[in-house]
Structure formats: C-alpha cells, structure tokens
Enzyme design. Sequence first.
Site, PDB file in Angstrom:
ATOM      1  N   GLU A  22     -17.785 -31.027   3.019  1.00  0.00           N
ATOM      2  CA  GLU A  22     -18.296 -31.388   1.683  1.00  0.00           C
ATOM      3  C   GLU A  22     -17.365 -32.405   1.019  1.00  0.00           C
ATOM      4  OE1 GLU A  22     -18.781 -27.359   0.311  1.00  0.00           O
ATOM      5  OE2 GLU A  22     -20.412 -27.124   1.755  1.00  0.00           O
ATOM      6  N   SER A  40     -22.960 -20.348   7.865  1.00  0.00           N
ATOM      7  CA  SER A  40     -23.940 -19.257   7.754  1.00  0.00           C
ATOM      8  C   SER A  40     -23.514 -17.967   8.453  1.00  0.00           C
ATOM      9  CB  SER A  40     -25.321 -19.713   8.236  1.00  0.00           C
ATOM     10  OG  SER A  40     -25.800 -20.770   7.417  1.00  0.00           O
ATOM     11  N   GLU A  95     -16.961 -26.233  11.731  1.00  0.00           N
ATOM     12  CA  GLU A  95     -18.116 -25.971  10.872  1.00  0.00           C
ATOM     13  C   GLU A  95     -19.175 -27.048  11.087  1.00  0.00           C
ATOM     14  OE1 GLU A  95     -16.840 -23.385   7.275  1.00  0.00           O
ATOM     15  OE2 GLU A  95     -16.552 -25.481   6.728  1.00  0.00           O
ATOM     16  N   GLY A 150     -18.715 -19.086   3.588  1.00  0.00           N
ATOM     17  CA  GLY A 150     -19.022 -19.558   2.247  1.00  0.00           C
ATOM     18  C   GLY A 150     -19.775 -18.508   1.450  1.00  0.00           C
ATOM     19  N   LYS A 154     -15.898 -22.321  -2.714  1.00  0.00           N
ATOM     20  CA  LYS A 154     -16.432 -23.613  -3.155  1.00  0.00           C
ATOM     21  C   LYS A 154     -16.421 -23.666  -4.688  1.00  0.00           C
ATOM     22  CE  LYS A 154     -18.857 -23.856   1.191  1.00  0.00           C
ATOM     23  NZ  LYS A 154     -19.992 -24.332   1.970  1.00  0.00           N
ATOM     24  N   GLY A 181     -24.520 -23.312   4.793  1.00  0.00           N
ATOM     25  CA  GLY A 181     -25.398 -22.980   3.672  1.00  0.00           C
ATOM     26  C   GLY A 181     -26.878 -23.062   3.992  1.00  0.00           C
ATOM     27  N   ASN A 195     -14.474 -19.109   1.556  1.00  0.00           N
ATOM     28  CA  ASN A 195     -14.382 -20.358   0.789  1.00  0.00           C
ATOM     29  C   ASN A 195     -15.383 -20.248  -0.359  1.00  0.00           C
ATOM     30  OD1 ASN A 195     -14.428 -22.927  -0.220  1.00  0.00           O
ATOM     31  ND2 ASN A 195     -15.228 -23.890   1.646  1.00  0.00           N
ATOM     32  N   HIS A 205     -12.715 -30.237   4.483  1.00  0.00           N
ATOM     33  CA  HIS A 205     -14.048 -29.631   4.510  1.00  0.00           C
ATOM     34  C   HIS A 205     -15.107 -30.742   4.513  1.00  0.00           C
ATOM     35  CE1 HIS A 205     -17.567 -27.299   3.485  1.00  0.00           C
ATOM     36  NE2 HIS A 205     -16.888 -26.224   3.838  1.00  0.00           N
TER      37      HIS A 205
HETATM   38  P1  13P Z   1     -21.753 -20.891   4.402  1.00  0.00           P
HETATM   39  O1  13P Z   1     -21.108 -19.666   4.974  1.00  0.00           O
HETATM   40  O2  13P Z   1     -22.300 -20.682   3.007  1.00  0.00           O
HETATM   41  O3  13P Z   1     -22.738 -21.496   5.352  1.00  0.00           O
HETATM   42  O4  13P Z   1     -20.579 -21.976   4.194  1.00  0.00           O
HETATM   43  C1  13P Z   1     -19.728 -22.243   5.260  1.00  0.00           C
HETATM   44  C2  13P Z   1     -18.634 -23.088   4.771  1.00  0.00           C
HETATM   45  O5  13P Z   1     -18.816 -24.255   4.471  1.00  0.00           O
HETATM   46  C3  13P Z   1     -17.309 -22.471   4.613  1.00  0.00           C
HETATM   47  O6  13P Z   1     -16.339 -23.426   4.390  1.00  0.00           O
END
Ligand code: 13P
Length: 249
Positions: free
Chosen positions: A96, A209, A164, A230, A13, A170, A11, A94
């Site tokens: 976010e 992560s 997640e 991510g 983002k 992140g 992803n 997601h």
């Molecule tokens: P990270 O791998 O950067 O922690 O992000 C995970 C994520 O939100 C994937 O959709």
Amino acid sequence: MTTRRPLIAGNWKMNGLKASLGEISAIAAEAAASPAVDVALFVPATLIAPAAAAAPDFLIGGQDVHENESGAHTGCVSAAMLVEAGAKGVIVGHSERRTDQHETSDTVAAKASRAKAAGLSVILCVGESLAVRDAGNAEEVVSAQLIESLPQEAASDWLSIAYEPIWAIGTGRVATVEAIDAMHRALRAALRGVIGEDADKLRILYGGSVNGENAAEIFAVADVDGGLVGGASLTAGKFVPIIKAARSA
Ligand code: 13P
C-alpha cells in the site's frame, strides 16, 4: 521440522483509536499465553504510545519509518520517534505504501537500515500484482524485488520478510498453498544467495486474507513462518484463532 519461531503479526493499517486499546490488551494476554509463538501488532503512529502503555511486555510496532534520521520531512515519523513512543518494531515496504506513496525498493532498504540502527525489528514486505501472477513469473519478479529491497546488514536476528500478493490483500482471495510454497521456497533461495546460511533462520511470513479458518493450512507450509494479518487482526475475537493456529502448527 522448522526451528524458526512462528511470528504472527497484525497490521492495523489506518484503523484504531484509543477505544481499541481493550482489543490490544486482550491480544497481548493471548500472546503471553503462547510462549512458543511471537505475536506483534503494528498500529497507527498515534496509537503506539497508548498501546505500549496498555501492554508493556507486548511487541507494538509502527507501520512505516522515514529513511532519514530527522529533518524537513513534513508528516513523517523517524525511527527514534517510534522508539521513544514505545515501538519495538516496524513494517517497511508494504504494497500500500509502494503504491500510494510511490516507495521504491531502494527507499525500502534505506528505511530498514534506519530502523535497524535504532534497535527496531523489521518486517519487510514484498509481493506481486495480479498482472505479474497471471504472466506466470511471480517467483522471479518477487525474488528480484526482495533482493533490491534488502539492506546490506540483513540478518535473521532483526529482520523478517512478509510475502503479500497484492491481489490477496483485503480481497478474501488467498493464494493457493502450492503457490505460497513455491514462492516461499524461491524467496528463501534468493535470501541464501545474499546472506548465506542465515537465510535458514530468517522468518518468511505470508500475508493476504489470512483468517481463523485458513491459517492452519497456510502455517503448515514448510517455509511459512507465520503471518502478517490485516483485517482479521483488528479484534481479539478474530486474531486469537490465528495465534492458536500458529501454536499448533
Ligand atoms: P488482509 O489480511 O486484510 O488481507 O491484509 C493483509 C495485509 O496487507 C497485511 O499487511
């Protein structure tokens, strides 16, 4: 032994310009060399068409889709637009977007339905906040969120779930293998209650992560069927070791 094919999805983002197309081609080449693993990249809407042109046999997807077919929704992207741009899949729900755009589970279910109707595969995300994790009832809360977010036509041939934990996204902080195991079991049991035996075929990914160092341990968990990645999906150098970990899981 699971019979589910692992899915390793990146992803991106709000990252990625045309300068990143070389990374996409390199990741697609590794995907082609990994026939036992499904690999996909979910890129910004502006990058879908050039990415699909650069890697025509590879699964490029979008990161969101509007729940309506078309109309007065300034700034939004429809399922037909994603398909026309070359997307074969999309992420919905997601954390976010649930947080920043205040998307509810009902909206997430409607988005998944709309994407399915357009022929897109879907990754539907769920996950708990740190407050819920600390309160000790994360499995219950996330299972309920999953059931509320599931569209009526949920089935393993087009839908995957990504668990997640918000506090692991992140942050470099990964859920323990025990916590992931307990959550994925709970989510599969919740799915069984809704879609019956097909729940055993539906892929449940872990996200938060994931990197080249921790991927093998996470993918070894029985009910983990891949990852939604991510930061570590932005370059072939970081993403390829994760694909390789899934290949040998
Ligand atoms: P990270 O791998 O950067 O922690 O992000 C995970 C994520 O939100 C994937 O959709």
